[in-house]
Design a protein around this motif. Structure first.
Motif, PDB file in Angstrom:
ATOM      1  N   PHE A 197      34.859 -37.502  65.257  1.00  0.00           N
ATOM      2  CA  PHE A 197      35.020 -36.921  63.928  1.00  0.00           C
ATOM      3  C   PHE A 197      36.025 -35.774  63.910  1.00  0.00           C
ATOM      4  O   PHE A 197      36.823 -35.678  62.978  1.00  0.00           O
ATOM      5  N   PRO A 198      36.064 -34.892  64.916  1.00  0.00           N
ATOM      6  CA  PRO A 198      37.081 -33.831  64.891  1.00  0.00           C
ATOM      7  C   PRO A 198      38.516 -34.387  64.862  1.00  0.00           C
ATOM      8  O   PRO A 198      39.368 -33.866  64.147  1.00  0.00           O
ATOM      9  N   ASP A 199      38.785 -35.461  65.614  1.00  0.00           N
ATOM     10  CA  ASP A 199      40.119 -36.066  65.587  1.00  0.00           C
ATOM     11  C   ASP A 199      40.430 -36.605  64.194  1.00  0.00           C
ATOM     12  O   ASP A 199      41.517 -36.402  63.656  1.00  0.00           O
ATOM     13  N   PHE A 200      39.480 -37.297  63.593  1.00  0.00           N
ATOM     14  CA  PHE A 200      39.649 -37.825  62.249  1.00  0.00           C
ATOM     15  C   PHE A 200      39.891 -36.686  61.258  1.00  0.00           C
ATOM     16  O   PHE A 200      40.851 -36.704  60.489  1.00  0.00           O
ATOM     17  N   TRP A 201      39.026 -35.700  61.298  1.00  0.00           N
ATOM     18  CA  TRP A 201      39.124 -34.592  60.340  1.00  0.00           C
ATOM     19  C   TRP A 201      40.434 -33.830  60.506  1.00  0.00           C
ATOM     20  O   TRP A 201      41.153 -33.587  59.535  1.00  0.00           O
ATOM     21  N   ASN A 202      40.755 -33.469  61.726  1.00  0.00           N
ATOM     22  CA  ASN A 202      41.972 -32.684  61.969  1.00  0.00           C
ATOM     23  C   ASN A 202      43.244 -33.513  61.788  1.00  0.00           C
ATOM     24  O   ASN A 202      44.268 -33.004  61.330  1.00  0.00           O
ATOM     25  N   GLY A 203      43.197 -34.788  62.144  1.00  0.00           N
ATOM     26  CA  GLY A 203      44.387 -35.631  62.055  1.00  0.00           C
ATOM     27  C   GLY A 203      44.726 -36.096  60.664  1.00  0.00           C
ATOM     28  O   GLY A 203      45.897 -36.311  60.349  1.00  0.00           O
ATOM     29  N   LEU A 204      43.730 -36.263  59.790  1.00  0.00           N
ATOM     30  CA  LEU A 204      43.995 -36.810  58.459  1.00  0.00           C
ATOM     31  C   LEU A 204      43.590 -35.892  57.311  1.00  0.00           C
ATOM     32  O   LEU A 204      44.266 -35.849  56.285  1.00  0.00           O
ATOM     33  N   ILE A 205      42.492 -35.192  57.440  1.00  0.00           N
ATOM     34  CA  ILE A 205      41.926 -34.509  56.288  1.00  0.00           C
ATOM     35  C   ILE A 205      42.302 -33.022  56.225  1.00  0.00           C
ATOM     36  O   ILE A 205      42.880 -32.567  55.248  1.00  0.00           O
ATOM     37  N   ALA A 206      41.987 -32.269  57.264  1.00  0.00           N
ATOM     38  CA  ALA A 206      42.111 -30.817  57.231  1.00  0.00           C
ATOM     39  C   ALA A 206      43.512 -30.321  56.873  1.00  0.00           C
ATOM     40  O   ALA A 206      43.674 -29.402  56.085  1.00  0.00           O
TER      41      ALA A 206
END
Length: 188
Positions: free
Chosen positions: A173-182
């Motif tokens: 989830f951190p990769d997803f969040w940092n890579g696309l959302i944050a």
């Protein structure tokens, strides 16, 4: 050897362009597979009916590269998407950026992230592909057996809402969040 008919497409590795003279331009699909930092170079210098760029992402930030290519080149003869489970969502959004096709498999298990033709038809309403103003999704691991895309997209179609609901395979989830959302990458 079987002869190609006039309606067949012939997939050609763009890094091995020997002996193209016997393949009509209208049947050529030049495929270039890149790692996440790769460049397409002079791909468009060789005449073809279709150009396909497949990016092998290391993480979610890398999955944006093919959509950027589609956005930047604005070519109706270019299909670009990220490969593997992380990249499934890019296959589904590629037509929104001008890609004329979505590559899928005829049938089989969707656990590898490659959608089936039936799944594209039932879950996403293809071949009809409306404009999209909103993207919704479900994140998880495993995710591709979820019925959420099917149910939500059917509701969006019934309501004529310009939205798409897609699955995001998220082992981290951190990769997803940092890579696309944050950082707003998905919004861009």
């Amino acid at each position: 050897a079987n002869e190609a008919t006039a309606t067949d497409f012939i997939d050609i590795d763009a890094r091995n362009l020997r002996d193209l003279a016997h393949i009509p331009i209208a049947q050529r699909v030049l495929t270039l597979t890149l790692d996440a930092t790769g460049e397409i170079g002079d791909l468009f210098q060789t005449p073809a009916r279709l150009y396909r760029v497949i990016v092998r992402p290391r993480g979610y930030a890398d999955t944006l590269q093919p959509l950027r290519l589609l956005h930047d080149f604005k070519r109706r003869d270019l299909v670009a998407y990220a490969d593997g489970p992380l990249g499934t969502w890019t296959r589904l959004l590629a037509p929104h950026f001008g890609a004329p096709f979505i590559f899928a498999k005829a049938k089989g298990d969707v656990a590898d992230g490659i959608p089936t033709v039936a799944q594209l038809r039932i879950d996403y309403g293809l071949p009809y592909y409306p404009d999209i103003d909103e993207i919704f999704g479900i994140a998880g691991d495993p995710i591709y057996s979820s019925l959420s895309p099917r149910l939500h997209n059917a509701a969006f179609r019934a309501l004529s809402r310009p939205a798409l609901y897609i699955p995001f395979h998220v082992p981290s989830f951190p990769d997803f969040w940092n890579g696309l959302i944050a950082g707003g990458a998905l919004d861009a």
